[in-house]
Scaffold this active site. Structure first.
Site, PDB file in Angstrom:
ATOM      1  N   CYS A 123      85.581  11.343  21.683  1.00 21.84           N
ATOM      2  CA  CYS A 123      85.024  10.030  22.005  1.00 21.84           C
ATOM      3  C   CYS A 123      85.143   9.785  23.498  1.00 21.84           C
ATOM      4  O   CYS A 123      84.815  10.650  24.293  1.00 21.84           O
ATOM      5  CB  CYS A 123      85.773   8.986  21.174  1.00 21.84           C
ATOM      6  SG  CYS A 123      85.040   7.363  21.241  1.00 21.84           S
ATOM      7  N   SER A 124      85.623   8.620  23.883  1.00 18.25           N
ATOM      8  CA  SER A 124      85.776   8.317  25.307  1.00 18.25           C
ATOM      9  C   SER A 124      86.988   7.432  25.531  1.00 18.25           C
ATOM     10  O   SER A 124      86.946   6.511  26.334  1.00 18.25           O
ATOM     11  CB  SER A 124      84.512   7.635  25.848  1.00 18.25           C
ATOM     12  OG  SER A 124      84.235   6.450  25.126  1.00 18.25           O
ATOM     13  N   CYS A 125      88.072   7.690  24.810  1.00 20.60           N
ATOM     14  CA  CYS A 125      89.289   6.913  25.006  1.00 20.60           C
ATOM     15  C   CYS A 125      89.729   7.023  26.455  1.00 20.60           C
ATOM     16  O   CYS A 125      89.812   8.123  27.005  1.00 20.60           O
ATOM     17  CB  CYS A 125      90.389   7.415  24.072  1.00 20.60           C
ATOM     18  SG  CYS A 125      90.082   7.018  22.342  1.00 20.60           S
ATOM     19  N   CYS A 147      88.858  13.221  26.437  1.00 19.70           N
ATOM     20  CA  CYS A 147      88.889  12.719  25.063  1.00 19.70           C
ATOM     21  C   CYS A 147      87.822  13.511  24.326  1.00 19.70           C
ATOM     22  O   CYS A 147      86.627  13.279  24.523  1.00 19.70           O
ATOM     23  CB  CYS A 147      88.604  11.218  25.009  1.00 19.70           C
ATOM     24  SG  CYS A 147      88.621  10.560  23.323  1.00 19.70           S
TER      25      CYS A 147
END
Length: 212
Positions: A117-119, A114
């Site tokens: 972000c950190s999806c 991602c």
């Protein structure tokens, strides 16, 4: 290398470069109060987080993968409509509402990242590891995926195509690793033991028989 980019409109709590959400701040304050009053042991919290990140969560994904390895009809459904197929096994909810499964094959290896972000698909993988959320991984996975894989101990043949998939708030990915040779006739439970969290992100491979 093939990179699949998507517009990001994140609803995660971990926005890159953004301050913590009000909910995250409240949770942190509550945790601090509980620790200070002796109601919660910080070590116990660490164990809980480690369990969900590395054990309980990834077991869900391992079940999905093992089921796909044994059931060709389910595998086809999983590749066509991952969200529905995964939900049929009881794994759904926030961070896993919209899923896509990409399959590793001879000559093709998939890697999930991602970039902004950190999806991450919590319903099948648990909590994202720290390195997944780090800026170096998020940038280098796209720029130098082969080098990143080598750092994880994965060395692929030079002619293997590496496809990088960029998760978003709208769509999260799961890698279907290649089934190891020598596992014909294995039970679903036994096969699931060969599936690691990293193999389902693409930074690892399924464990070979005898490697447990």
């Amino acid at each position: 290398m093939s990179t699949h980019d998507h517009d990001h409109d994140h609803d995660d709590d971990h926005h890159h470069g953004a301050p913590p959400s009000p909910m995250a701040e409240r949770v942190k304050k509550l945790e601090t109060v509980l620790v200070e009053k002796g109601y919660v042991d910080p070590a116990a919290l660490d164990v809980f987080i480690d369990t969900y990140e590395n054990k309980v969560g990834p077991r869900n994904g391992a079940h999905v993968v093992a089921h796909a390895w044994r059931d060709e009809e389910f595998r086809a459904w999983l590749l066509e409509d991952a969200t529905a197929a995964i939900a049929s096994l009881g794994y759904s909810g926030r961070q896993g509402e919209h899923m896509k499964v990409v399959e590793n094959k001879p000559g093709v290896h998939n890697l999930i990242v991602c970039t902004l972000c950190s999806c991450y698909p919590w319903s099948v993988l648990g909590l994202p590891p720290v390195w997944y959320k780090s800026a170096p991984y998020r940038s280098r996975a796209v720029i130098d995926p082969r080098g990143v894989l080598a750092e994880f101990g994965v060395t692929l043949p030079p002619d293997t195509e590496i496809q990088v998939w960029d998760s978003t708030a709208e769509l999260r990915y799961l890698v279907l690793p290649q089934r190891p040779d020598g596992t014909k006739g294995w039970s679903e439970m036994a096969l699931a033991q060969l599936v690691t969290r990293d193999a389902m992100i693409g930074t690892g491979l399924a464990i070979q028989p005898g490697g447990l």
